[in-house]
Design an enzyme around this catalytic site. Structure first.
Site, mmCIF file in Angstrom:
data_model
loop_
_atom_site.group_PDB
_atom_site.id
_atom_site.type_symbol
_atom_site.label_atom_id
_atom_site.label_comp_id
_atom_site.label_asym_id
_atom_site.label_seq_id
_atom_site.Cartn_x
_atom_site.Cartn_y
_atom_site.Cartn_z
ATOM 1 N N ASP A 6 47.796 33.877 54.963
ATOM 2 C CA ASP A 6 48.296 33.687 53.592
ATOM 3 C C ASP A 6 49.573 32.840 53.581
ATOM 4 O O ASP A 6 49.960 32.319 52.540
ATOM 5 C CB ASP A 6 48.650 35.062 52.996
ATOM 6 N N GLN A 16 45.614 41.764 50.012
ATOM 7 C CA GLN A 16 45.550 41.239 48.650
ATOM 8 C C GLN A 16 46.651 41.864 47.788
ATOM 9 O O GLN A 16 46.862 43.085 47.811
ATOM 10 C CB GLN A 16 44.156 41.529 48.057
ATOM 11 N N LYS A 63 36.636 35.611 48.787
ATOM 12 C CA LYS A 63 37.188 35.277 50.103
ATOM 13 C C LYS A 63 36.227 35.685 51.218
ATOM 14 O O LYS A 63 35.993 34.937 52.166
ATOM 15 C CB LYS A 63 38.561 35.955 50.287
HETATM 16 N N1 GUN Z 1 46.906 37.724 44.834
HETATM 17 C C1 GUN Z 1 46.737 36.612 44.068
HETATM 18 N N2 GUN Z 1 46.687 35.523 44.856
HETATM 19 C C2 GUN Z 1 46.834 35.946 46.122
HETATM 20 C C3 GUN Z 1 46.842 35.278 47.386
HETATM 21 O O1 GUN Z 1 46.745 34.051 47.496
HETATM 22 N N3 GUN Z 1 46.986 36.073 48.463
HETATM 23 C C4 GUN Z 1 47.123 37.405 48.371
HETATM 24 N N4 GUN Z 1 47.277 38.097 49.476
HETATM 25 N N5 GUN Z 1 47.118 38.060 47.225
HETATM 26 C C5 GUN Z 1 46.965 37.329 46.112
#
Ligand code: GUN
Length: 283
Positions: A121, A98, A54
């Site tokens: 998100d 996350q 990311k």
């Molecule tokens: N953990 C696995 N996928 C995601 C996501 O798309 N966003 C977040 N914040 N955590 C994750």
């Protein structure tokens, strides 16, 4: 019939290129550099990989990408204080915490603390509510990316029977609402459903259960579009989806591979959401 492959890697690259182009314009015309801060707590190895991806993608499209890494022993109060500081920081347009979080921290409380204007998100209850009632707002990145994949096939969605297998807040539920918004007749199937019967009559199948090859190729209606969100390890240790790819590809009109289908779209749509957050911040 052999299905055409939906090339998520190529479509994600196209989305990121679009974002990079618009970011240049936003900097030149309004002096705004989009800022994305990703918070990672503890040492989950998969999270480390995802967060790295990311941050890298953010930098590549011209954003200010920041990772905050906190120890496994972080308290909920400490994390909430960090989120509040990011809410108040005008250089931060998007905040992502996350998941999963260490046991002592309730994810719902953390998500609800993020300013909905920075909720790139799309997990905040305000974002979920906006999606539900068809108002603008941030959409969860994985189903948002799947809508883009479907759009790129050129297959009309209106009036089609869609089945979403899986009912998570991150994928299954928002996916179903987005397909409904495009006038699909939507079924959400789950562990208590007759999954086979639902898949057999579906024109569009979205598999998001996390069970290796649960959906058999012979269940796929000839000509259906198959989207596989699964990321499972098979007996050989390779990544494989929730759908039996080879057999399904003999019946489907379009299908996503694993890897290289849905996966790359999640990060690309996160970039799109962050750009949108930055554009709206200066209004
Ligand atoms: N953990 C696995 N996928 C995601 C996501 O798309 N966003 C977040 N914040 N955590 C994750």
């Amino acid at each position: 019939m052999a299905a055409q492959i939906i090339d998520g890697k190529a479509i994600a690259a196209k989305v990121r290129a679009e974002v990079a182009e618009e970011t240049k314009r936003l900097k030149a015309e309004r002096g705004i550099t989009p800022g994305l801060t990703v918070v990672r707590v503890g040492d989950d190895p998969a999270s480390k990989t995802y967060v790295g991806g990311k941050k890298k993608a953010a930098e590549e499209v011209g954003f200010n990408g920041v990772e905050i890494h906190l120890p496994d022993t972080t308290t909920e109060a400490e994390l909430l204080a960090r989120v509040q500081a990011l809410n108040a920081d005008p250089s931060v347009h998007g905040i992502l915490v996350q998941l999963p979080l260490p046991k002592q921290i309730h994810p719902d409380v953390v998500i609800a603390t993020i300013d909905p204007k920075k909720d790139v998100d799309g997990f905040h209850p305000v974002s979920a509510g906006n999606l539900f009632i068809g108002r603008p707002g941030f959409r969860p990145c994985t189903p948002y990316g799947i809508m883009r994949l479907l759009q790129e096939t050129g297959v009309p969605l209106s009036g089609k029977r869609a089945v979403v297998v899986g009912r998570s807040n991150i994928v299954g539920k928002p996916m179903a609402i987005m397909l409904l918004q495009q006038n699909c007749t939507v079924t959400i199937a789950h562990s208590k459903s007759d999954v086979r019967a639902e898949v057999e009559r579906a024109d569009i199948v979205v598999a998001a259960v996390g069970v290796l090859e649960l959906i058999k190729g012979e269940w796929i209606k000839p000509g259906a579009v198959v989207i596989d969100v699964g990321m499972n390890r098979n007996a050989e240790g390779k990544l494989a989806g929730d759908v039996e790819f080879k057999a399904a590809a003999e019946r489907a009109s379009w299908i996503t591979p694993v890897p290289g289908g849905v996966g790359p779209m999640t990060i690309a749509m996160l970039m799109k959401n962050t750009l949108e957050a930055a554009k709206q911040s200066a209004r």
